[in-house]
Scaffold this active site. Structure first.
Site, PDB file in Angstrom:
ATOM      1  N   ASP A  29     -66.558  22.565  40.291  1.00 52.68           N
ATOM      2  CA  ASP A  29     -66.023  23.824  40.796  1.00 52.68           C
ATOM      3  C   ASP A  29     -64.600  24.133  40.343  1.00 52.68           C
ATOM      4  O   ASP A  29     -64.171  25.277  40.418  1.00 52.68           O
ATOM      5  CB  ASP A  29     -66.052  23.839  42.332  1.00 52.68           C
ATOM      6  CG  ASP A  29     -67.464  23.667  42.878  1.00 52.68           C
ATOM      7  OD1 ASP A  29     -68.395  24.189  42.249  1.00 52.68           O
ATOM      8  OD2 ASP A  29     -67.614  23.000  43.905  1.00 52.68           O
ATOM      9  N   CYS A  30     -63.846  23.116  39.929  1.00 52.56           N
ATOM     10  CA  CYS A  30     -62.443  23.376  39.611  1.00 52.56           C
ATOM     11  C   CYS A  30     -61.920  22.343  38.614  1.00 52.56           C
ATOM     12  O   CYS A  30     -62.646  21.445  38.194  1.00 52.56           O
ATOM     13  CB  CYS A  30     -61.585  23.375  40.875  1.00 52.56           C
ATOM     14  SG  CYS A  30     -61.527  21.764  41.683  1.00 52.56           S
ATOM     15  N   CYS A 390     -53.371  17.672  50.667  1.00 48.68           N
ATOM     16  CA  CYS A 390     -54.468  17.773  49.697  1.00 48.68           C
ATOM     17  C   CYS A 390     -54.192  18.909  48.714  1.00 48.68           C
ATOM     18  O   CYS A 390     -53.895  20.035  49.138  1.00 48.68           O
ATOM     19  CB  CYS A 390     -55.789  18.021  50.425  1.00 48.68           C
ATOM     20  SG  CYS A 390     -56.359  16.594  51.363  1.00 48.68           S
ATOM     21  N   CYS A 392     -56.034  20.724  46.665  1.00 45.75           N
ATOM     22  CA  CYS A 392     -57.117  21.602  46.204  1.00 45.75           C
ATOM     23  C   CYS A 392     -56.660  23.045  45.980  1.00 45.75           C
ATOM     24  O   CYS A 392     -56.878  23.630  44.929  1.00 45.75           O
ATOM     25  CB  CYS A 392     -58.270  21.586  47.205  1.00 45.75           C
ATOM     26  SG  CYS A 392     -59.392  20.208  46.956  1.00 45.75           S
ATOM     27  N   ASP A 434     -52.782  50.579  14.428  1.00 46.55           N
ATOM     28  CA  ASP A 434     -53.312  51.108  13.177  1.00 46.55           C
ATOM     29  C   ASP A 434     -53.815  52.532  13.427  1.00 46.55           C
ATOM     30  O   ASP A 434     -54.119  52.884  14.575  1.00 46.55           O
ATOM     31  CB  ASP A 434     -54.453  50.196  12.701  1.00 46.55           C
ATOM     32  CG  ASP A 434     -55.003  50.632  11.351  1.00 46.55           C
ATOM     33  OD1 ASP A 434     -54.206  51.057  10.498  1.00 46.55           O
ATOM     34  OD2 ASP A 434     -56.224  50.544  11.155  1.00 46.55           O
ATOM     35  N   THR A 436     -56.421  54.486  11.196  1.00 44.50           N
ATOM     36  CA  THR A 436     -57.840  54.651  10.908  1.00 44.50           C
ATOM     37  C   THR A 436     -58.679  53.607  11.633  1.00 44.50           C
ATOM     38  O   THR A 436     -58.496  52.410  11.449  1.00 44.50           O
ATOM     39  CB  THR A 436     -58.098  54.562   9.391  1.00 44.50           C
ATOM     40  OG1 THR A 436     -57.252  55.493   8.720  1.00 44.50           O
ATOM     41  CG2 THR A 436     -59.550  54.858   9.068  1.00 44.50           C
ATOM     42  N   ASP A 717     -55.640  23.072  54.911  1.00 49.67           N
ATOM     43  CA  ASP A 717     -56.038  22.812  53.523  1.00 49.67           C
ATOM     44  C   ASP A 717     -57.278  23.614  53.144  1.00 49.67           C
ATOM     45  O   ASP A 717     -57.306  24.302  52.126  1.00 49.67           O
ATOM     46  CB  ASP A 717     -56.303  21.321  53.328  1.00 49.67           C
ATOM     47  CG  ASP A 717     -56.823  21.032  51.930  1.00 49.67           C
ATOM     48  OD1 ASP A 717     -56.060  21.253  50.972  1.00 49.67           O
ATOM     49  OD2 ASP A 717     -57.983  20.619  51.790  1.00 49.67           O
TER      50      ASP A 717
END
Length: 747
Positions: A29-30, A390, A392, A434, A436, A717
């Site tokens: 998940d992370c 923690c 997280c 740019d 064109t 947390d």
């Protein structure tokens, strides 16, 4: 992790060979999940490199005959599920070669990933439910049989804590001693020893609920981009050379194949219409609510919806290379590229977590030792500090926001190659564009039809007759205008081209010539009034073709590569954001100045590729953070030199490869939308970090002074993690006025 080269029998050194194994992993998940898996696999003998993709749910390992089953076991011991694996059948001589020869495509990864499974069927959900039921039973037992209350809560705690402790032990043995599971295990066991068994069981359940919510939120962000792949239909109606139609798998279509798309069907591949005309609903990939009318020789994209007519489409890209597949691939690669802020948070958390353990230990030990404090009370506070610390919420604060932004941008045709690019775009103070194909559509359009003694309809009718069948850009512009006005085009005879001057033919018994003013002047006299009108059109940057009927000038048709419909609005949005804009073009000064005056932008014209690069460098020396927007090969040097290079959709492959980002649907206003997305993301990240650290600071103080305990600590947390993730997911939506579907941005 790089290993030394092997030695051949003769003593010479050669690059040792390796095998690539890709594992499909569920439950990541992370970033902290990725770190644990990397640390575990890197310690295995024979492993060279480990590439963990949280967004794809894959782990790719290059190794020297390492045991695949052992890799699976290592990952499983950390609490993740390995769905299946794909091991290369041949050895490699280089990482690139192996990926090309033996690794499965990213598209295959998506097909295999079991992302459709409901959250309540996941292992995390089952464990959380079991822990919740056990805790409810413990409360019931405690009320009815008080003598068994402590043991009931102890058993309830063990239901959830045993799997957590096993993961903590495995992570510690694999090189990640200060994992979130370790902190949780220490806190829960410590609470039991000081008699807070009921709290320990409740804290374990709250931790599991927090993990489950984090997984659900992460899955939602992942599904946002993966959902794009479901837009492409599974089957296609393939037409053979004899006109027979058969239904085939869409991913088997080859480039050059002709397919039929019925009204209401999704288009199964990128391609070009070879016959038919229809309104194409492109909202599934670009958010534009109004269907676009398309006919012969116009491009269509996989996943869009055919409206009211049967069209035949020649396939121009294989399934793995179509527009949606490229979007998914670019976003997945970008999600693995960390932003500077994210890299800082990762480094910070490596020291932060061990620091929390030290602080918690000092809180638990020093007051009783030095000041005669109550051991149980201060150990309780130390355990609460451990839970508060923690990491997280802090660790996920940046990658969650970046992943959500990259996914949201991709769904709207804004592709950014990584978090670093996303962070940099918001700092842009000057944009070089740019002309064109970027500010303009890239193809000439008829702007003026002038009759000299004949009606405008006659001028267009005769001109279209001479150009019928030609693929020259100017001829295409005239024929498009004739089709738009539903002009009846007469037949021609004795048609021929006059090199460098124009074309001639017999039309309705009349000798007709269409070409340059110089060529027309050789066939008929041009009056002063006609010359003045032609000069005025030329001064506006337009190319003028004259029509001669027999021996007199009958009319003129002016053409110019016109600005994109949203170019003026896009430049206005950039100006309102305080960003300087300048046109960088190789076109002639007169044409460039005419377009620049119409759009209200500074102009640098008649530039070679190195001139564009030089001007980008000059702006950087003046203190600007410069973005360069372009679509051609001649833009590649400037795209590479700019702080951020942005390729326009439909541009050349080299422009897309060189650029840091891409505006897939070619809208100038999307450049401003990309900058807005970056600024929103950075604001969101700052909010996330403030929430993560702010809540911890508040509860740290309240715990030390005795106001809060274990329950509020874990709630702080878990709550911070959920708040940070939900805040990041807000980026999946686009604020009103900045989305590509905004009326002003329509085609």
């Amino acid at each position: 992790m790089t290993r030394p080269n092997a030695r051949n029998e003769d003593g010479s050194t050669a690059a040792s060979q390796a095998i690539t194994t890709r594992l499909q992993v569920q439950g990541m998940d992370c970033a902290s999940c990725a770190i644990k898996i990397e640390n575990a696999l890197n310690r295995m003998p024979g492993v060279r490199t480990v590439d963990v993709s949280v967004s794809r749910g894959t782990v790719t390992v290059r190794h020297d005959n390492a045991n695949s089953a052992e890799m699976t076991s290592k990952i499983s011991s950390l609490g993740y599920t390995v769905a299946e694996s794909d091991q290369a059948s041949a050895r490699e001589h280089s990482p690139i070669e192996s990926e090309e020869r033996t690794g499965p495509s990213r598209g295959q990864d998506h097909d295999r990933e079991p992302s459709d499974r409901p959250w309540w069927q996941t292992g995390k959900a089952r464990l959380t439910i079991a822990s919740g039921v056990a805790l409810a039973v413990a409360f019931a037992v405690g009320k009815s049989v008080p003598a068994f209350e402590r043991w009931a809560f102890l058993l309830a705690m063990m239901v959830g804590l045993v799997p957590i402790a096993k993961r903590a032990f495995s992570a510690a043995m694999a090189g990640t001693p200060f994992s979130i599971e370790t902190l949780m295990t220490i806190a829960a066991v410590g609470a039991v020893f000081i008699g807070a068994t009921e709290e320990a069981a409740t804290v374990v359940l709250l931790f599991l609920i927090g993990e489950l919510l984090e997984g659900v939120a992460a899955s939602r962000a992942r599904a946002s981009i993966q959902g794009l792949t479901k837009l492409v239909p599974k089957t296609a109606r393939l037409e053979d050379s004899e006109g027979r139609v058969s239904e085939v798998e869409a991913d088997t279509l080859l480039v050059g194949a002709v397919i039929q798309v019925r009204p209401g069907d999704r288009i199964p591949a990128d391609g070009v219409i070879v016959s038919g005309e229809s309104a194409i609903d492109e909202s599934p990939i670009n958010g534009e609510s109004n269907p676009v009318r398309k006919g012969r020789d116009e491009n269509v994209f996989a996943g869009t919806v055919n409206g009211d007519g049967l069209v035949k489409v020649r396939v121009t890209a294989a399934a793995a290379d179509n527009t949606i597949a490229r979007v998914v691939k670019l976003v997945e690669e970008a999600q693995e590229s960390k932003a500077p802020t994210e890299r800082f948070i990762d480094r910070f958390s490596r020291y932060y977590t061990p620091g929390v353990v030290v602080v918690a230990a000092l809180v638990a030990i020093l007051p009783p030792l030095l000041f005669g404090g109550d051991w149980n009370g201060w150990i309780y506070k130390g355990l609460a500090v451990l839970l508060i610390g923690c990491p997280c919420a802090l660790v996920i604060s940046t990658p969650a926001a970046i992943a959500a932004s990259l996914a949201a941008g991709a769904r709207r045709g804004l592709l950014l190659k990584g978090g670093a690019v996303l962070e940099k775009v918001g700092k842009v103070t000057a944009v070089g564009l740019d002309k064109t194909g970027t500010l303009t559509a890239g193809k000439p359009q008829v702007t003026d039809i002038v009759g000299f003694g004949r009606s405008e309809g006659d001028v267009l009718r005769f001109a279209a007759a001479l150009e019928l069948g030609s693929s020259h850009p100017l001829a295409t512009a005239i024929l498009s205008k004739a089709a738009e006005q539903r002009t009846q085009i007469p037949p021609t005879s004795e048609a021929s081209a006059i090199g460098g001057k124009g074309v001639r033919a017999m039309v309705e018994g009349t000798k007709v010539f269409l070409g340059s003013a110089k060529g027309a002047a050789e066939l008929a006299a041009v009056s002063d009034a006609q010359q003045a009108r032609i000069a005025a059109l030329n001064d506006e940057g337009k190319t003028v073709s004259l029509l001669v009927l027999d021996d007199s000038i009958a009319g003129a048709i002016a053409m110019r590569d016109e600005p994109r419909p949203d170019a003026e609005r896009g430049l206005k949005l950039l100006a309102e954001a305080g960003i300087r804009t300048v046109m960088l073009t190789g076109d002639n000064r007169r044409t460039a100045d005419a377009i620049g005056e119409q759009l209200g932008i500074d102009v640098e014209a008649e530039l070679l590729p190195d001139d564009k690069q030089r001007i980008i460098g000059r702006l950087q020396k003046e203190g600007f953070v410069v973005a360069k927007v372009g679509d051609g090969i001649n833009d590649a040097p400037a795209l590479a030199a700019a702080d951020v290079g942005i390729a326009m959709g439909g541009g050349t492959d080299i422009a897309l490869e060189t650029a840091d980002a891409a505006v897939l649907h070619g809208r100038v206003s999307d450049v401003a939308a990309m900058i807005v997305l970056s600024k929103r993301t950075m604001t969101n990240i700052r909010q996330n970090i403030a929430v993560a650290l702010g809540l911890k600071a508040i509860f740290l103080v309240s715990t030390v002074v005795g106001i809060t305990g274990l329950w509020p600590a874990i709630l702080a947390d878990t709550g911070a993690t959920v708040l940070v993730t939900l805040n990041a997911l807000r980026l999946l939506s686009v604020p009103s006025g900045h989305g590509p579907s905004d009326k002003g941005a329509s085609r």
